[in-house]
Write an enzyme that holds these catalytic residues in place. Structure first.
Site, short mmCIF file in Angstrom:
data_model
loop_
_atom_site.label_atom_id
_atom_site.label_comp_id
_atom_site.label_asym_id
_atom_site.label_seq_id
_atom_site.Cartn_x
_atom_site.Cartn_y
_atom_site.Cartn_z
CG HIS A 3 3.63 -0.42 5.11
ND1 HIS A 3 3.15 -0.43 5.58
CD2 HIS A 3 5.05 -0.90 5.78
CE1 HIS A 3 3.08 -1.32 7.18
NE2 HIS A 3 4.13 -1.06 6.66
CE LYS A 13 0.47 3.73 5.21
NZ LYS A 13 0.74 2.14 5.01
CE1 TYR A 34 -0.18 -0.40 9.05
CE2 TYR A 34 -1.91 -0.88 10.83
CZ TYR A 34 -0.89 -1.66 9.55
OH TYR A 34 -1.14 -3.28 8.48
CG HIS A 73 -1.63 -1.24 1.40
ND1 HIS A 73 -2.63 -1.53 2.71
CD2 HIS A 73 -2.54 -1.99 0.25
CE1 HIS A 73 -3.16 -2.25 2.05
NE2 HIS A 73 -3.26 -3.16 0.70
#
Length: 211
Positions: A119, A72, A132, A62
């Site tokens: 990710h 993140k 996250y 993603h």
């Protein structure tokens, strides 16, 4: 808290110092000034997400379009997973390469990924829980994905996990080459410029506050 820069520029590992006794354990999972010192600017926290996964679940690859992208800070309050950081920034010296870190509730590491990086995670335990901390709220129009089975990227999963469990959306995700052809990948220079602007913005705010 110890830090380590990963093989992909713009990603770091954070390992807390744990203080344990017969009552349990205490540690600092996130430290504002340590992140600023390492990354060059603070995480402008906009949203906190949590996923709970069965063993063998894979989420990703993603990413979000830049600007603003989505930085993140990822940790595991329960269980264990492998965190994959994929360089999908067109023009990057490490374009198409990846690095990985074991994130679990033993060493309690965390990973920071800058805007523009791909990710993915794979759950190694039942009920693996991932937190996250992200710099932007979810925007479905700017959220994108890539195939975790793309041989050009070559992510490797533990053999004993069997066939990865993927969402329909992740199964249908394009390869790196397909996404590049469609103009869906972040540009390295734009990502670097955006990250620099965040640091410059913090410096300007500090100077203004000192007046």
């Amino acid at each position: 808290m110890q830090t380590r820069e990963l093989a992909i520029a713009g990603a770091w590992e954070f390992t807390p110092v744990q203080h344990g006794d017969d009552r349990g354990v205490f540690f600092e999972q996130y430290r504002y000034e340590k992140l600023v010192e390492t990354v060059g600017h603070p995480l402008d926290l906009k949203q906190v997400n949590t996923s709970v996964s069965a063993r063998g679940v894979v989420r990703g690859i993603h990413y979000a379009l830049v600007p603003p992208g989505q930085a993140k800070y990822v940790s595991a309050p329960k269980g264990a997973f492998i965190d994959f950081i994929v360089d999908i920034r067109v023009g990057s010296p490490t374009f198409g390469r990846w690095d990985s870190v074991l994130i679990d509730d033993v060493d309690r590491r965390a990973i920071y990924l800058s805007e523009g990086l791909g990710h993915a995670i794979v759950a190694l335990t039942e009920g693996a829980t991932v937190n996250y901390l992200v710099s932007e709220v979810f925007n479905p129009e700017r959220e994108k994905g890539l195939s975790v089975s793309d041989p050009a990227i070559g992510l490797t999963f533990p053999d004993d996990l069997g066939e990865p469990l993927l969402s329909p959306k992740d199964v249908a995700a394009p390869t790196l080459a397909e996404a590049q052809e469609l103009g869906l990948l972040p540009l390295y220079d734009e990502c670097v410029a955006y990250a620099s602007s965040l640091g410059a913005g913090r410096g300007a705010q500090a100077a203004e506050a000192a007046l």
